[in-house]
Design a protein around this motif. Structure first.
Motif, PDB file in Angstrom:
ATOM      1  N   LEU A 105       0.840  -1.188   0.000  1.00  0.00           N
ATOM      2  CA  LEU A 105       0.000   0.000   0.000  1.00  0.00           C
ATOM      3  C   LEU A 105       0.879   1.242   0.000  1.00  0.00           C
ATOM      4  N   ARG A 106       0.336   2.330  -0.523  1.00  0.00           N
ATOM      5  CA  ARG A 106       1.036   3.618  -0.516  1.00  0.00           C
ATOM      6  C   ARG A 106       0.065   4.678   0.001  1.00  0.00           C
ATOM      7  N   ILE A 107       0.456   5.313   1.110  1.00  0.00           N
ATOM      8  CA  ILE A 107      -0.352   6.403   1.674  1.00  0.00           C
ATOM      9  C   ILE A 107       0.108   7.715   1.035  1.00  0.00           C
ATOM     10  N   VAL A 108      -0.831   8.488   0.529  1.00  0.00           N
ATOM     11  CA  VAL A 108      -0.518   9.778  -0.102  1.00  0.00           C
ATOM     12  C   VAL A 108      -1.344  10.858   0.591  1.00  0.00           C
ATOM     13  N   ARG A 109      -0.672  11.825   1.174  1.00  0.00           N
ATOM     14  CA  ARG A 109      -1.358  12.982   1.762  1.00  0.00           C
ATOM     15  C   ARG A 109      -0.812  14.235   1.084  1.00  0.00           C
ATOM     16  N   ARG A 110      -1.708  15.077   0.599  1.00  0.00           N
ATOM     17  CA  ARG A 110      -1.281  16.287  -0.112  1.00  0.00           C
ATOM     18  C   ARG A 110      -2.173  17.460   0.302  1.00  0.00           C
ATOM     19  N   TRP A 111      -1.604  18.664   0.229  1.00  0.00           N
ATOM     20  CA  TRP A 111      -2.339  19.871   0.582  1.00  0.00           C
ATOM     21  C   TRP A 111      -1.587  21.077   0.044  1.00  0.00           C
ATOM     22  N   ASN A 112      -2.246  22.233   0.092  1.00  0.00           N
ATOM     23  CA  ASN A 112      -1.590  23.483  -0.304  1.00  0.00           C
ATOM     24  C   ASN A 112      -1.796  24.507   0.805  1.00  0.00           C
ATOM     25  N   LYS A 113      -1.525  25.768   0.500  1.00  0.00           N
ATOM     26  CA  LYS A 113      -1.582  26.792   1.540  1.00  0.00           C
ATOM     27  C   LYS A 113      -3.005  27.097   1.999  1.00  0.00           C
ATOM     28  N   GLN A 114      -3.980  26.583   1.285  1.00  0.00           N
ATOM     29  CA  GLN A 114      -5.362  26.704   1.715  1.00  0.00           C
ATOM     30  C   GLN A 114      -5.984  25.307   1.691  1.00  0.00           C
ATOM     31  N   PRO A 115      -5.678  24.493   2.728  1.00  0.00           N
ATOM     32  CA  PRO A 115      -6.147  23.104   2.736  1.00  0.00           C
ATOM     33  C   PRO A 115      -7.663  23.008   2.614  1.00  0.00           C
ATOM     34  N   LYS A 116      -8.118  22.070   1.806  1.00  0.00           N
ATOM     35  CA  LYS A 116      -9.546  21.858   1.608  1.00  0.00           C
ATOM     36  C   LYS A 116     -10.177  21.358   2.897  1.00  0.00           C
ATOM     37  N   ILE A 121      -5.633  16.048   1.722  1.00  0.00           N
ATOM     38  CA  ILE A 121      -6.375  15.122   0.862  1.00  0.00           C
ATOM     39  C   ILE A 121      -5.671  13.774   0.935  1.00  0.00           C
ATOM     40  N   LEU A 122      -6.394  12.767   1.407  1.00  0.00           N
ATOM     41  CA  LEU A 122      -5.809  11.445   1.613  1.00  0.00           C
ATOM     42  C   LEU A 122      -6.144  10.536   0.443  1.00  0.00           C
ATOM     43  N   GLY A 123      -5.110   9.859  -0.019  1.00  0.00           N
ATOM     44  CA  GLY A 123      -5.311   8.838  -1.042  1.00  0.00           C
ATOM     45  C   GLY A 123      -4.541   7.586  -0.675  1.00  0.00           C
ATOM     46  N   ALA A 135      -9.430   4.482   1.739  1.00  0.00           N
ATOM     47  CA  ALA A 135      -9.111   5.843   2.176  1.00  0.00           C
ATOM     48  C   ALA A 135     -10.187   6.377   3.111  1.00  0.00           C
ATOM     49  N   ASP A 136     -11.452   6.047   2.842  1.00  0.00           N
ATOM     50  CA  ASP A 136     -12.555   6.525   3.684  1.00  0.00           C
ATOM     51  C   ASP A 136     -12.529   5.898   5.075  1.00  0.00           C
ATOM     52  N   THR A 137     -11.995   4.695   5.174  1.00  0.00           N
ATOM     53  CA  THR A 137     -11.969   3.995   6.473  1.00  0.00           C
ATOM     54  C   THR A 137     -10.529   3.811   6.975  1.00  0.00           C
ATOM     55  N   TRP A 138      -9.640   4.730   6.548  1.00  0.00           N
ATOM     56  CA  TRP A 138      -8.223   4.533   6.844  1.00  0.00           C
ATOM     57  C   TRP A 138      -7.923   4.547   8.345  1.00  0.00           C
TER      58      TRP A 138
END
Length: 661
Positions: A105-116, A121-123, A135-138
């Motif tokens: 598995l690969r956990i991906v978390r990403r965001w910018n200066k105005q996080p949603k 954002i988790l993938g 991802a919804d039940t991580w």
């Protein structure tokens, strides 16, 4: 579970894309250690934070978060040179064994200066394919692999080890991990569920007025629970503030001492001491001058005086012999004349004459030594000279040596005191240092007062909760006619008592196993194998007690700082082993204050065997060249990286296949 890759993109001091290969096995061999070297402030802890953040997201206990909201923390973690429009991204790839096969598995978390929505954002990628459901039940899924409650047993740093070593009882994070590990939180959860069930049943058998009273009491109980939760959060925040204030005060105190503030505060006393020393020096010099005014200078010519004494003695002896010769000659003549008047034979008179002549010859020889008369001193003067050489000069020399020693000591003290005064801070610098120290002291005092207030509020809330629960129980027991559900409520009370007993026995059973593991780990790491025979763990607060082979208690203060640190590591190691989970271990600043002997034990015995994957984040003063060679000789290092920090750019570059040496 095995971490395979960590990717950092515009995270913390890491600009652009940075990849760290964490695989420990190849087709030929498996080496457990990933060695990452970097100076303090160079990004080592950021790597640990990235692993925690990838695994747990908003629940992660990251080092730089403190009291920040999750949104503010994410924005703060963005690299300062991130181009406009680019995202910050963390990827953590790992493998775990499930259903008799390895799954990647690969956990991906990403965001910018105005996080949603204020979050990242988790993938989740399952073998490069997005898995939205996972991802919804991580949060629930990661609890089955590496529960947050026990993560501190596998992802820890030197400060955690130091804190655990210095405290009599483990910190809350470790206690939480122990309770989670022993399954005690399940018992607590069941007890809470029983309380909820009893409350529902009481409502069912209550009248409308009684129900209203019960609801009022429950609302009051909820209010106190919320109050306690807020007080607990405030307490945690204030506790962190207190620690920062204590650190700030310690740094200000150290700066005050190092930069001459302490000496400047003592300058008046030092000046008084200097004046006293100068007075004593002058007094000592005056005494030496007085001593020099006596016959002491004659000690400079003591060999000449000794020769003069010998000469005078010889002269007086010759004078005495000459006088004695004349006296004896006159006496002998009178004696012989008298003897002739007696009726003695000529033979006897001749013998007497011969005897007297022999005595006379002896005295005559003494008077004819031909000693030159150079001094011509009298016997009284010779006596004075003997007294001078034998008594006066030795005593005066002894006094002079003592005076000289006192003078030297006073001069050294004066010099040291004057030097100390010279490094005192200037009045302007002293004022700044003093103001900074006073400010830090006031801040610490305020934080300490806030800490005590917050602690009191938590206790008050807990007391109010206990009283409200008691009020609810008393009311329902007295006012409600328990009929249909009476059996269930009574049974629940018995079950709760049974649960408490079960919890105690479960704790005792699990702790016996844990004690064995911790003892084995500690004796394995400790080079004094006869110092500790058994480690016991308290069932109430989980504090550690040590016993020697004779069963006698070994006070913890008898252990050195390094031995206490080894005990802490053995405690964490034992907990990890008891968990039964084959998980990676990551250690930030692993060697701390250990001496060379304890370092060798950790390097040779702990790091290569602690887990199938051990990530070490070290400075150049911990894993040094010697320890690096030890690990290389054991063929234990899979990969090594060097973190090079550019203070001008405030960026860190990762160099693979390199270390400090």
């Amino acid at each position: 579970m095995l971490f395979t890759e960590l990717v950092l993109i515009n995270f913390g001091p890491y600009a652009g894309k940075n990849i760290i290969n964490l695989r420990t096995d190849t087709e030929e061999t498996s080496r457990p250690i990933i060695l990452i070297g970097g100076m303090n402030g160079g990004g080592k802890t950021t790597i640990m934070d990235a692993i925690r953040l990838a695994l747990y997201g908003q629940r992660a206990q990251c080092s730089t978060r403190n009291n920040l909201s999750y949104t503010d923390f994410l924005v703060q973690a963005i690299n300062n040179q991130t181009p406009l429009g680019e995202e910050t991204r963390i990827e953590l790839a790992f493998e775990h064994f499930i259903d008799d096969q390895w799954k990647e598995l690969r956990i991906v978390r990403r965001w910018n200066k105005q996080p949603k929505d204020g979050k990242d954002i988790l993938g989740i990628l399952d073998t490069d394919w997005p898995d939205t459901a996972l991802a919804d039940t991580w949060d629930e899924y990661i609890e089955t692999l590496l529960p947050l409650g026990i993560s501190n047993l596998f992802l820890f740093d030197g400060e955690q080890v130091k804190e655990l070593a210095e405290q009599e009882t483990p910190p809350p994070s470790v206690i939480e991990a122990i309770q989670s590990l022993l399954g005690l939180e399940l018992v607590e959860r069941l007890a809470v569920d029983l309380e909820v069930l009893v409350g529902r049943k009481r409502k069912k058998i209550a009248s409308q007025s009684q129900l209203k009273t019960i609801e009022d009491i429950e609302n009051k109980l909820n209010h106190y629970n919320q109050k306690k939760e807020k007080a607990t959060q405030d307490f945690g925040s204030i506790n962190n503030q207190l620690k920062r204030a204590q650190t700030k005060f310690k740094e200000a105190s150290e700066r005050f001492r190092i930069e001459g503030g302490k000496i400047a505060s003592e300058s008046s006393s030092l000046k008084t001491t200097i004046d006293d020393l100068k007075d004593k020096l002058q007094q000592q010099r005056d005494e030496m001058v007085s001593l020099a005014a006596t016959s002491l200078p004659l000690a400079l010519i003591s060999p000449l005086l000794t020769n003069a004494k010998d000469q005078a003695d010889a002269e007086i002896k010759q004078q005495q012999a000459t006088v004695a010769k004349t006296v004896l000659q006159q006496r002998d003549q009178k004696l012989l004349a008298y003897l002739e008047t007696l009726t003695l034979t000529q033979d006897k008179l001749l013998k007497i004459q011969t005897f007297l002549d022999q005595e006379y010859d002896t005295i005559n020889q003494a008077s004819q030594l031909n000693v030159p008369f150079l001094l011509g001193i009298t016997e009284d003067e010779l006596t004075q000279l003997n007294s001078l050489l034998d008594h006066q000069l030795p005593l005066q020399l002894d006094h002079a040596q003592k005076y000289l020693k006192n003078l030297q000591d006073l001069e050294i003290n004066l010099d040291n005191t004057e030097r100390k005064l010279q490094v005192a801070a200037s009045p302007e610098d002293y004022q700044k240092l003093s103001d900074a120290l006073t400010s830090a002291q006031k801040e610490m005092g305020k934080s300490q007062a806030d800490y005590e207030t917050a602690e009191r509020r938590v206790r008050e809330a807990e007391k109010a909760i206990q009283m409200t629960r008691k009020e609810l129980k008393n009311y329902t027991d007295e006012a409600i006619d328990q009929q249909n559900n009476e059996h269930l409520i009574q049974s629940a009370a018995r079950v709760q008592n049974t649960l408490q007993l079960f919890k105690e026995r479960l704790t005792l059973k699990k702790l016996n196993k844990l004690e064995g593991e911790v003892t084995e780990c500690f004796r394995y790491l400790l080079h004094k194998s006869d110092l500790v025979h058994r480690v016991a763990i308290d069932t109430y607060n989980f504090s550690l007690s040590l016993y020697d082979p004779n069963g006698n208690s070994v006070p913890k203060h008898r252990l050195s700082a390094g031995e206490k640190q080894l005990l802490s590591i053995a405690f964490l190691w034992g907990l990890a082993r008891v968990s039964g989970r084959n998980l990676p271990i990551a250690i930030d600043t692993p060697l701390g204050r250990l001496d060379s002997s304890h370092r060798n034990n950790l390097v040779e015995r702990y790091f290569p065997t602690a887990s199938h994957q051990v990530i070490l984040l070290s400075t150049d003063t911990e894993i040094r060249q010697h320890e690096l060679q030890q690990l290389q000789e054991q063929d234990a290092i899979a990969h090594q990286y060097l973190l090079e920090y550019d203070s001008n750019q405030r960026q860190t570059t990762i160099h693979p296949d390199r270390y400090f040496w």
